[in-house]
Design an enzyme around this catalytic site. Sequence first.
Site, mmCIF file in Angstrom:
data_model
loop_
_atom_site.group_PDB
_atom_site.id
_atom_site.type_symbol
_atom_site.label_atom_id
_atom_site.label_comp_id
_atom_site.label_asym_id
_atom_site.label_seq_id
_atom_site.Cartn_x
_atom_site.Cartn_y
_atom_site.Cartn_z
ATOM 1 N N GLY A 12 0.782 -1.236 0.000
ATOM 2 C CA GLY A 12 0.000 0.000 0.000
ATOM 3 C C GLY A 12 0.810 1.280 0.000
ATOM 4 O O GLY A 12 0.309 2.333 0.411
ATOM 5 N N ASN A 14 1.733 3.137 -2.514
ATOM 6 C CA ASN A 14 1.131 4.143 -3.402
ATOM 7 C C ASN A 14 -0.109 4.761 -2.760
ATOM 8 O O ASN A 14 -0.331 5.977 -2.858
ATOM 9 C CB ASN A 14 0.790 3.524 -4.759
ATOM 10 C CG ASN A 14 1.995 3.455 -5.679
ATOM 11 O OD1 ASN A 14 2.474 4.475 -6.162
ATOM 12 N ND2 ASN A 14 2.518 2.253 -5.901
ATOM 13 N N ARG A 69 -15.783 -15.425 -9.585
ATOM 14 C CA ARG A 69 -15.205 -14.123 -9.937
ATOM 15 C C ARG A 69 -16.314 -13.071 -10.057
ATOM 16 O O ARG A 69 -16.181 -11.954 -9.558
ATOM 17 C CB ARG A 69 -14.439 -14.255 -11.264
ATOM 18 C CG ARG A 69 -13.591 -13.064 -11.617
ATOM 19 C CD ARG A 69 -12.727 -13.341 -12.830
ATOM 20 N NE ARG A 69 -11.580 -14.189 -12.531
ATOM 21 C CZ ARG A 69 -10.471 -13.777 -11.917
ATOM 22 N NH1 ARG A 69 -10.343 -12.533 -11.540
ATOM 23 N NH2 ARG A 69 -9.487 -14.610 -11.686
ATOM 24 N N LEU A 97 -10.303 -7.827 -12.839
ATOM 25 C CA LEU A 97 -11.706 -7.467 -12.626
ATOM 26 C C LEU A 97 -12.538 -7.798 -13.860
ATOM 27 O O LEU A 97 -12.050 -7.749 -14.991
ATOM 28 C CB LEU A 97 -11.798 -5.966 -12.313
ATOM 29 C CG LEU A 97 -11.113 -5.572 -11.000
ATOM 30 C CD1 LEU A 97 -10.833 -4.074 -10.960
ATOM 31 C CD2 LEU A 97 -11.962 -5.994 -9.809
ATOM 32 N N ASN A 111 -5.481 3.015 -12.686
ATOM 33 C CA ASN A 111 -4.579 1.950 -12.225
ATOM 34 C C ASN A 111 -3.144 2.407 -12.436
ATOM 35 O O ASN A 111 -2.867 3.218 -13.320
ATOM 36 C CB ASN A 111 -4.830 0.672 -13.044
ATOM 37 C CG ASN A 111 -3.920 -0.476 -12.621
ATOM 38 O OD1 ASN A 111 -3.734 -0.728 -11.423
ATOM 39 N ND2 ASN A 111 -3.340 -1.171 -13.593
ATOM 40 N N HIS A 113 0.525 0.666 -13.256
ATOM 41 C CA HIS A 113 1.137 -0.599 -13.672
ATOM 42 C C HIS A 113 2.642 -0.382 -13.784
ATOM 43 O O HIS A 113 3.078 0.608 -14.378
ATOM 44 C CB HIS A 113 0.557 -1.042 -15.025
ATOM 45 C CG HIS A 113 1.150 -2.326 -15.511
ATOM 46 N ND1 HIS A 113 0.769 -3.552 -15.010
ATOM 47 C CD2 HIS A 113 2.129 -2.569 -16.413
ATOM 48 C CE1 HIS A 113 1.491 -4.501 -15.589
ATOM 49 N NE2 HIS A 113 2.314 -3.930 -16.457
HETATM 50 C C1 GRF Z 1 3.490 -1.077 -7.508
HETATM 51 O O1 GRF Z 1 4.715 -1.356 -8.114
HETATM 52 C C2 GRF Z 1 2.439 -0.866 -8.540
HETATM 53 O O2 GRF Z 1 2.928 -0.298 -9.712
HETATM 54 C C3 GRF Z 1 1.965 -2.261 -8.830
HETATM 55 O O3 GRF Z 1 2.043 -2.945 -7.612
HETATM 56 C C4 GRF Z 1 2.959 -2.285 -6.757
HETATM 57 C C5 GRF Z 1 2.178 -1.906 -5.545
HETATM 58 O O4 GRF Z 1 2.974 -1.398 -4.508
HETATM 59 N N1 GRF Z 1 0.646 -2.228 -9.420
HETATM 60 P P1 GRF Z 1 2.270 -0.734 -3.268
HETATM 61 O O5 GRF Z 1 1.272 -1.749 -2.700
HETATM 62 O O6 GRF Z 1 1.583 0.519 -3.712
HETATM 63 O O7 GRF Z 1 3.366 -0.462 -2.290
#
Ligand code: GRF
Length: 213
Positions: A12, A14, A69, A97, A111, A113
């Site tokens: 988490g 981000n 799902r 999803l 999102n 990525h």
């Molecule tokens: C990040 O590298 C993001 O780009 C990818 O998963 C990772 C998540 O990291 N989708 P965090 O949970 O935000 O620390």
Amino acid sequence: MKRIVILISGRGSNMEGIVKTCAAEGWRAQVAAVISNRPEAAGLRFAAEQGIPTAVVDHKAFGKGDAARAAFDAELARVVDGFAPDLVVLAGFMRILTAGFIGRYEGRMLNIHPSLLPAFPGLHTHQRAIETGCRAAGATVHFVTAELDQGPIVAQAVVPVLDGDDEAALSARVLQLEHRMYPRTVRWFVEGQLQIVGSRVRQLAGEAQLFVA
Ligand code: GRF
């Protein structure tokens, strides 16, 4: 006040960056909830400590297969909608999803990525970039559409791939930029500064949509 719901599966970091930047910069927005598909996701604790409502929709409780799902996504949508989001942010949310779920939040779900899309959709992006001999790697923020890791690109962050990099070193370098880029792009959305024009996304205030190390 725009309402942001953030979906996570693990660390988490981000999500944490978005929560902190929202508070520090005084956005006209609030993180209304942090929701995880994994009860053990470390990020849930940070969110709870900030006084942000948290919820868990455990995908394992739904079993396997298409019906499971769909049932999981229906329950997730019910919980997400309970927080009346203007924007849904996927931040390390590790579930594919269904089209039904995605359609519900069309144009208001982002999102991040960890690759320079369209290169390396899916998993193990950094390892694949190293093995391919790429000299650049990075991350992409995009609107979510029914095709996995596609959808209009809001911003990209680029870093060099250095000789001797392993997956951990490269992902740490990319993550530093993710933490700059994702809060910025979420802010753009809540301020109404993003416009989708065909397959391109314009930042209406002219801010750079490319982040470099
Ligand atoms: C990040 O590298 C993001 O780009 C990818 O998963 C990772 C998540 O990291 N989708 P965090 O949970 O935000 O620390």
